[in-house]
Design an enzyme around this catalytic site. Sequence first.
Site, short mmCIF file in Angstrom:
data_model
loop_
_atom_site.label_atom_id
_atom_site.label_comp_id
_atom_site.label_asym_id
_atom_site.label_seq_id
_atom_site.Cartn_x
_atom_site.Cartn_y
_atom_site.Cartn_z
CD GLU A 52 -3.82 8.66 -4.14
OE1 GLU A 52 -3.64 7.62 -3.46
OE2 GLU A 52 -3.89 9.80 -3.63
CG ASP A 62 0.61 7.70 -3.19
OD1 ASP A 62 0.33 8.55 -4.06
OD2 ASP A 62 0.33 7.84 -1.99
N GLY A 104 -8.25 8.90 7.22
CA GLY A 104 -8.61 9.28 8.58
C GLY A 104 -10.10 9.57 8.65
CG ASP A 112 -1.92 1.05 1.31
OD1 ASP A 112 -2.39 1.48 0.24
OD2 ASP A 112 -2.30 1.45 2.43
CG HIS A 160 -6.53 4.84 -1.20
ND1 HIS A 160 -5.33 4.47 -0.62
CD2 HIS A 160 -6.58 4.21 -2.40
CE1 HIS A 160 -4.67 3.68 -1.46
NE2 HIS A 160 -5.41 3.50 -2.54
N GLY A 161 -9.29 5.69 2.07
CA GLY A 161 -9.74 6.61 3.11
C GLY A 161 -11.24 6.61 3.37
CB VAL A 168 -10.57 -0.56 5.73
CG1 VAL A 168 -10.97 -0.33 7.18
CG2 VAL A 168 -11.77 -0.45 4.81
P1 13P Z 1 -8.22 5.11 6.27
O1 13P Z 1 -7.00 5.28 7.13
O2 13P Z 1 -9.06 6.33 6.19
O3 13P Z 1 -8.98 3.89 6.69
O4 13P Z 1 -7.68 4.82 4.79
C1 13P Z 1 -6.94 3.67 4.56
C2 13P Z 1 -6.20 3.74 3.28
O5 13P Z 1 -6.55 4.41 2.35
C3 13P Z 1 -4.99 2.92 3.19
O6 13P Z 1 -4.39 3.04 1.94
O1 G3H Z 2 -2.80 4.98 4.04
C1 G3H Z 2 -1.99 4.35 4.70
C2 G3H Z 2 -2.28 3.82 6.03
O2 G3H Z 2 -3.14 4.67 6.72
C3 G3H Z 2 -1.08 3.48 6.88
O3 G3H Z 2 -0.01 4.33 6.66
O4 G3H Z 2 1.62 2.64 7.58
O5 G3H Z 2 2.42 4.68 6.37
O6 G3H Z 2 1.39 4.87 8.66
P1 G3H Z 2 1.44 4.11 7.36
ZN ZN Z 3 -4.63 5.09 1.22
#
Ligand code: 13P
Ligand code: G3H
Ligand code: ZN
Length: 285
Positions: free
Chosen positions: A135, A105, A183, A83, A210-211, A233
């Site tokens: 993206e 990304d 978030g 990811d 995403h998100g 998620v």
């Molecule tokens: P959230 O943190 O909002 O759940 O989004 C997750 C995400 O997009 C990971 O790539």
């Molecule tokens: O979108 C990504 C996830 O929210 C986790 O990100 O592992 O880089 O903190 P991270």
């Molecule tokens: Zn994401």
Amino acid sequence: MIVDVKEMQNKAREGGYAVGAFNTVNLETTQGILEAALEMKSPVVVQMTEKTLDYAGGRAIYNLVRTIAECYMPQIPVGIHLDHGKSFEIVQRATEIGLTSVMYDGSRHNFADNLAVTKKVVDFCHAKGVSVQAELGNVPYLGELSMQEINWDDYMTDPGQAKEFVEHTGIDVLAVAIGNAHGFFRERPEPDYARLEAIAKVVSVPLVMHGASDWEADRVTEVINRGVSCFNVDTSTRLAFIGQLRQSLENGDETDLRKLLAASKDAVKKTVKEKMTYFGSAGKA
Ligand code: 13P
Ligand code: G3H
Ligand code: ZN
């Protein structure tokens, strides 16, 4: 059974549902996600970021997911995905570890730079049989901006650019920005459904949201009907884990770490099962 993420997403698109791609960081989060998939008879993607590869050890976390999937739930389709890979080098590292699906990304770069590096990533990955999500537009992050600062027009995916981007790079899956944000409670008041429809009309690959951790069933259905076949998620499962851990620590003097962490694993599982119901992937394994 480990399956190809792109094929899982294409199948979801054809079937009019979406799959969840859930971020893991450790054993218990992985167990929560995979046990949910088993109990819901749902295909699932388990994904990890660069920070998680550094935290857990790339081979350790990849093989953990793979081993649980293969040994304890061979009948459930499980995809493993990188990811938000932010560089060519991290994509390269993920493929060396064994991942066969990655996200590059380049959303922080301008269109030309994003296009150029994404193309380089696709050429590299396709030669190895690895599929690529990229993206276009930018899905903002909680904590980076205040709600008032967000000028959503600067973040949205442009349908015309999306067509050019997909055709030129040859990506397998596209992450779109239509007012979604990483978030909780950061989204545009209403997603731009018309924009999503316009993108889906000119782009043939599956679309990823995403998100959207905090999206309720109605929004989820609206975007699935307009071409989204995967939801990422992280925040909601992470907060479920932490919330339960906090409660366990406050409510007693348990010193068996396994009991404390198993309760958090169950909280993750409950959240994942709810999402699988919203996404329509339950029963599709
Ligand atoms: P959230 O943190 O909002 O759940 O989004 C997750 C995400 O997009 C990971 O790539
Ligand atoms: O979108 C990504 C996830 O929210 C986790 O990100 O592992 O880089 O903190 P991270
Ligand atoms: Zn994401």
